[in-house]
Design a protein around this motif. Sequence first.
Motif, short mmCIF file in Angstrom:
data_model
loop_
_atom_site.label_atom_id
_atom_site.label_comp_id
_atom_site.label_asym_id
_atom_site.label_seq_id
_atom_site.Cartn_x
_atom_site.Cartn_y
_atom_site.Cartn_z
N ARG A 184 0.82 -1.21 0.00
CA ARG A 184 0.00 0.00 0.00
C ARG A 184 0.86 1.26 0.00
O ARG A 184 0.50 2.28 -0.59
CB ARG A 184 -0.93 0.00 1.22
N GLU A 188 0.35 3.94 -2.98
CA GLU A 188 -0.20 5.25 -2.64
C GLU A 188 0.88 6.29 -2.36
O GLU A 188 0.62 7.31 -1.72
CB GLU A 188 -1.15 5.12 -1.44
N TYR A 200 -4.23 1.09 9.29
CA TYR A 200 -3.11 0.60 8.49
C TYR A 200 -1.78 0.86 9.19
O TYR A 200 -0.92 -0.02 9.27
CB TYR A 200 -3.10 1.24 7.10
#
Length: 312
Positions: A184, A188, A200
Amino acid sequence: MQVKQYNHKLIQKALKRYKYNDDINQEKANEDFFYRYSFFTKGKKIKKDLNNLYIVLEGAPNCNHIAAKNLLFQGNDECWKFFERTAHFFAYGYEGGSFPFIDPIGPLLNYALYVERIDLIELLLTKAAADLERDEYKNNKEYIKQRVYPSTYLIHFLIEKLGILNPVKDKVMQYGDGLGIYERIVDEWDHQFNEIDDEYWDSLCEYHLNGIGVTGTKWKDEELIDFGLVPIELINLFKVRKKLGLDVPVIKHELFSTPMAVYPTIPTGYSSDLDVKFQLVERTMKDAKIYTFEEIVEQLKEEHGENADLFY
């Protein structure tokens, strides 16, 4: 010193196991270092193994990473010199072939980035490039099918983002199963990290705590064991973001309320030129001669003055 009480069970386990509040007996650490040095220079070894003498540097943890972590936990600013010494010793102590697989260089790169030693990163990448050209990577199934920690991919990604030439990243990415929990971050990277949910970031802290050797002794349990309670891989992530002018999140997990989650003081004050232990090894290699600590101290004072701030 009274130790703050933490609620997280794995933080409690780490504090109990690694005893960060204990003092390091520097006299004993010096003796251990010199004993190791003496072993590698005994008799004919000084001529036979002289080029491998740097291996002495990485085998005395109370002189580098253990001292660094304990002093950090205790709030002693001298810790930063020890962290940079750790990065320096690890980088010079890395011998091509002694770490034949991909993962072991990951922590070394992380330590170098943690104290912002780009020269050490470049040195390690050069050595890693030579390792990846070994015949084993072409012919040995154990090498071809080796597992690679997600944090190893992450450090290579961060190095690339800093604009450092990385000759091994593409090759490294051919092994293992990918970024895992860190995917991730890559996906991102160009977005606002402050907009990523707290859950997260909490999961990354939990991942760190589960990888420092307090939950078991399997491969997955020791991914981040070299860092202990210091979340070096996450601090490096945020340091790179800051250097690139990108936002960083506010971490609410209890791991980041420990003294181990502070950012390093740069410059640390460390100088390898004034490091008695490093100079003992360096000058032995240069002169093919066995020295004592006292002889090295005498030389350094002659070169840098009687009041030189020598580091032991």
